[in-house]
Design a protein around this motif. Structure first.
Motif, PDB file in Angstrom:
ATOM      1  N   SER A 105       0.820  -1.215   0.000  1.00  0.00           N
ATOM      2  CA  SER A 105       0.000   0.000   0.000  1.00  0.00           C
ATOM      3  C   SER A 105       0.850   1.259   0.000  1.00  0.00           C
ATOM      4  N   SER A 106       2.162   1.098   0.158  1.00  0.00           N
ATOM      5  CA  SER A 106       3.054   2.252   0.236  1.00  0.00           C
ATOM      6  C   SER A 106       4.059   2.261  -0.910  1.00  0.00           C
ATOM      7  N   GLY A 107       4.353   3.437  -1.434  1.00  0.00           N
ATOM      8  CA  GLY A 107       5.353   3.564  -2.487  1.00  0.00           C
ATOM      9  C   GLY A 107       6.757   3.266  -2.019  1.00  0.00           C
ATOM     10  N   SER A 108       7.003   3.315  -0.718  1.00  0.00           N
ATOM     11  CA  SER A 108       8.337   3.005  -0.205  1.00  0.00           C
ATOM     12  C   SER A 108       8.590   1.504  -0.110  1.00  0.00           C
ATOM     13  N   TYR A 109       7.530   0.715  -0.311  1.00  0.00           N
ATOM     14  CA  TYR A 109       7.686  -0.742  -0.311  1.00  0.00           C
ATOM     15  C   TYR A 109       8.344  -1.133  -1.632  1.00  0.00           C
ATOM     16  N   PRO A 110       9.434  -1.894  -1.594  1.00  0.00           N
ATOM     17  CA  PRO A 110      10.242  -2.130  -2.806  1.00  0.00           C
ATOM     18  C   PRO A 110       9.705  -3.218  -3.730  1.00  0.00           C
ATOM     19  N   ALA A 111       8.538  -3.005  -4.298  1.00  0.00           N
ATOM     20  CA  ALA A 111       7.983  -3.968  -5.254  1.00  0.00           C
ATOM     21  C   ALA A 111       8.548  -3.714  -6.650  1.00  0.00           C
ATOM     22  N   LYS A 112       8.694  -4.780  -7.430  1.00  0.00           N
ATOM     23  CA  LYS A 112       9.143  -4.638  -8.816  1.00  0.00           C
ATOM     24  C   LYS A 112       8.036  -4.079  -9.698  1.00  0.00           C
ATOM     25  N   GLY A 113       6.806  -4.441  -9.387  1.00  0.00           N
ATOM     26  CA  GLY A 113       5.653  -4.051 -10.181  1.00  0.00           C
ATOM     27  C   GLY A 113       4.482  -4.918  -9.782  1.00  0.00           C
ATOM     28  N   MET A 114       3.449  -4.938 -10.619  1.00  0.00           N
ATOM     29  CA  MET A 114       2.235  -5.667 -10.253  1.00  0.00           C
ATOM     30  C   MET A 114       1.554  -6.226 -11.488  1.00  0.00           C
ATOM     31  N   LEU A 115       0.989  -7.407 -11.321  1.00  0.00           N
ATOM     32  CA  LEU A 115       0.147  -8.013 -12.340  1.00  0.00           C
ATOM     33  C   LEU A 115      -1.227  -8.253 -11.734  1.00  0.00           C
ATOM     34  N   VAL A 116      -2.269  -7.734 -12.380  1.00  0.00           N
ATOM     35  CA  VAL A 116      -3.638  -7.978 -11.944  1.00  0.00           C
ATOM     36  C   VAL A 116      -4.232  -8.999 -12.904  1.00  0.00           C
TER      37      VAL A 116
END
Length: 226
Positions: A105-116
């Motif tokens: 839920s936060s932009g500071s969380y280091p996710a690569k991206g997302m697939l829905v």
């Protein structure tokens, strides 16, 4: 201080909405795990009803690993034990759909991206309008604002003008709009082949290597010669 392992972990967020097409989500998840990727999973409340209807599996927060193991081991035809998947040994986290304080839920969380995968028209509208009514929509909005890859595998037909406008808005915001539209040139002989084609195209859009489908080589009838 945050552990070094946590700092290095950069997962793909996978959101499963309430549209029909849970086999697509399972194939994408298997593809990510096979590629050695870390995964954060968000299963919407509506998608749990679809999953129950399409597979007979109840996805429960308290028993999500067992339920995910059963789900991912099934083929698109619903046959149990089709795939050998080790959920217990995989780097995968589950976040409850109502947890708006979750990592993604936060932009500071280091996710690569997302697939829905799949994306319902309601989910498409929510993300396009920035509603963030649940964690799935919020995580997708975060990915967009942080300029990270977002793949939206919309699964609906026919599409009305309102949904088409929402899809255009997502495209303009930087998302990849990927209709769950299987192709037949790859020599499909089973429903799983058609599912894997869509899942493979979603992984292609995310830049994740896989071997889910036979690629076009510029030769007519090539799939019939293999």
């Amino acid at each position: 201080m945050e552990p070094v392992e946590e700092q290095r972990r950069r997962p793909w967020v996978v959101g499963v909405s309430g549209a029909s097409g849970t086999p697509y989500a399972a194939a994408v998840l298997r593809g990510l795990l096979a590629a050695g990727e870390s995964v954060d999973l968000v299963v919407s409340r509506a998608s749990r009803l679809t999953l129950l209807d399409e597979t007979g599996i109840s996805f429960r927060d308290a028993h999500w690993r067992e339920d995910l193991q059963e789900w991912l081991s099934r083929g698109a035809d619903g046959v149990p034990g089709t795939f050998d998947v080790d959920v217990a040994g995989a780097d995968i986290r589950h976040w409850a759909a109502g947890d708006l304080a979750a990592g993604p839920s936060s932009g500071s969380y280091p996710a690569k991206g997302m697939l829905v995968v799949p994306a319902s028209t309601a989910c498409v509208a929510g993300v396009a309008l920035g509603l963030s009514k649940d964690l799935l929509q919020r995580a997708a909005s975060v990915v967009l604002k942080e300029r990270r890859p977002l793949v939206v595998a919309v699964r609906e037909t026919p599409l009305n003008g309102q949904t088409l406008r929402h899809l255009v808005a997502l495209d303009e915001a930087g998302a990849v709009v990927l209709p769950a539209s299987p192709a037949f040139y790859a020599g499909a002989t089973h429903i799983q082949d058609l599912v894997d084609f869509v899942a493979g195209r979603a992984l292609d859009a995310a830049g994740v290597p896989h071997r889910l489908y036979r690629r076009w080589k510029g030769e007519l009838g090539g799939s019939r010669k293999d």
